[in-house]
Design a protein around this motif. Structure first.
Motif, PDB file in Angstrom:
ATOM      1  N   LEU A 137      15.677  45.869   8.357  1.00  0.00           N
ATOM      2  CA  LEU A 137      14.566  45.117   8.142  1.00  0.00           C
ATOM      3  C   LEU A 137      13.573  45.118   9.747  1.00  0.00           C
ATOM      4  O   LEU A 137      12.345  45.246   9.362  1.00  0.00           O
ATOM      5  N   ILE A 138      14.316  44.643  10.742  1.00  0.00           N
ATOM      6  CA  ILE A 138      13.495  44.509  11.833  1.00  0.00           C
ATOM      7  C   ILE A 138      12.907  45.711  12.278  1.00  0.00           C
ATOM      8  O   ILE A 138      11.775  46.019  12.632  1.00  0.00           O
ATOM      9  N   PHE A 139      13.788  46.821  12.145  1.00  0.00           N
ATOM     10  CA  PHE A 139      13.442  48.188  12.556  1.00  0.00           C
ATOM     11  C   PHE A 139      12.164  48.851  11.883  1.00  0.00           C
ATOM     12  O   PHE A 139      11.301  49.144  12.215  1.00  0.00           O
ATOM     13  N   VAL A 140      12.310  48.523  10.418  1.00  0.00           N
ATOM     14  CA  VAL A 140      11.401  49.002   9.421  1.00  0.00           C
ATOM     15  C   VAL A 140      10.028  47.992   9.852  1.00  0.00           C
ATOM     16  O   VAL A 140       8.702  48.812   9.817  1.00  0.00           O
ATOM     17  N   SER A 141      10.178  47.009   9.933  1.00  0.00           N
ATOM     18  CA  SER A 141       9.029  45.859  10.422  1.00  0.00           C
ATOM     19  C   SER A 141       8.131  46.706  11.643  1.00  0.00           C
ATOM     20  O   SER A 141       6.907  46.794  11.858  1.00  0.00           O
TER      21      SER A 141
ATOM     22  N   PHE B  14       6.937  39.766  16.093  1.00  0.00           N
ATOM     23  CA  PHE B  14       8.262  38.919  16.599  1.00  0.00           C
ATOM     24  C   PHE B  14       8.040  37.516  16.352  1.00  0.00           C
ATOM     25  O   PHE B  14       9.096  36.820  15.603  1.00  0.00           O
ATOM     26  N   GLU B  15       7.087  37.010  16.231  1.00  0.00           N
ATOM     27  CA  GLU B  15       6.693  35.500  16.200  1.00  0.00           C
ATOM     28  C   GLU B  15       7.035  35.085  14.621  1.00  0.00           C
ATOM     29  O   GLU B  15       7.515  33.989  14.243  1.00  0.00           O
ATOM     30  N   THR B  16       6.140  35.795  13.827  1.00  0.00           N
ATOM     31  CA  THR B  16       5.954  35.402  12.506  1.00  0.00           C
ATOM     32  C   THR B  16       7.070  36.064  11.449  1.00  0.00           C
ATOM     33  O   THR B  16       7.305  35.672  10.388  1.00  0.00           O
ATOM     34  N   PHE B  17       7.703  37.119  11.592  1.00  0.00           N
ATOM     35  CA  PHE B  17       8.934  37.888  10.828  1.00  0.00           C
ATOM     36  C   PHE B  17      10.220  37.944  11.725  1.00  0.00           C
ATOM     37  O   PHE B  17      11.152  37.311  10.911  1.00  0.00           O
ATOM     38  N   ILE B  18      10.366  38.423  12.579  1.00  0.00           N
ATOM     39  CA  ILE B  18      11.522  38.788  13.147  1.00  0.00           C
ATOM     40  C   ILE B  18      12.200  37.615  13.623  1.00  0.00           C
ATOM     41  O   ILE B  18      13.436  37.360  13.039  1.00  0.00           O
TER      42      ILE B  18
END
Length: 195
Positions: A153-157, A182-186
């Motif tokens: 998920l992190i990589f796809v984002s 980074f701040e809002t999703f990861i």
């Protein structure tokens, strides 16, 4: 080191350095023959060092990522936030350096000029997964963290952020996009697994 070994190293470095410059022009038009002519070496010399054009470009693109992985290994005891932020920043810088951008543009243009893209993505996902697993081993994150799924998920984002930047035709700041992501999703995705 013998003179022959030294010469072999210099020839390989010449191919790599010249290839980096030529690839800034775009992957679609990159030809091994043009590279070897520019370096003044035979195609046989090129194929002595590199299996094919795809492997050569993949090799060049991996320099940055191998350095990132090395640094992340040294950061293994650092907070997961610091490690992931380092990864996101360096991944963004690699997107700006030309190779990654050229590769994405080739895909967007319907011309996937490399065959090793999937191998590179798997490498990226494994790197993120190692960071998450290290944080679990250090007691910062829970043991039941689904690190493989979260790494994907992190990589796809990050890929989505790259695509957005490319579609915007450089009208936005990729480093700002990376920080927002980074701040809002990861970090919120990772923080839910804190101990």
């Amino acid at each position: 080191m013998t003179n022959r070994q030294k010469q072999a190293q210099e020839t390989k470095k010449l191919l790599e350095d010249t290839g980096r410059v030529m690839l800034r022009e775009g992957l679609e038009n990159f030809r091994v023959e043009d590279l070897t002519n520019a370096c003044g070496v035979s195609k046989g010399i090129f194929f002595h060092y590199f299996e094919n054009k795809d492997k050569f470009v993949f090799h060049l693109s991996m320099d940055t990522y191998l350095e990132m992985e090395k640094r992340l290994r040294k950061m293994r005891k650092d907070p997961v936030r610091d490690q992931l932020q380092y990864y996101v920043i360096e991944h963004t810088k690699s997107m700006l350096n030309g190779f990654t951008k050229q590769y994405y543009l080739s895909i967007l243009g319907g011309n996937d000029v490399l065959n090793d893209g999937a191998e590179k993505m798997d490498y990226d996902i494994r790197t993120i997964e190692h960071v998450l697993n290290a944080a679990a081993e250090n007691g910062e994150l829970r043991d039941d963290i689904p690190s493989a799924q979260l790494a994907k998920l992190i990589f796809v984002s990050l890929l989505g952020r790259s695509l957005y930047w490319l579609i915007q035709q450089d009208k936005c700041d990729p480093m700002q996009l990376a920080q927002e992501l980074f701040e809002t999703f990861i970090m919120p995705a990772v923080d839910q697994y804190r101990v």
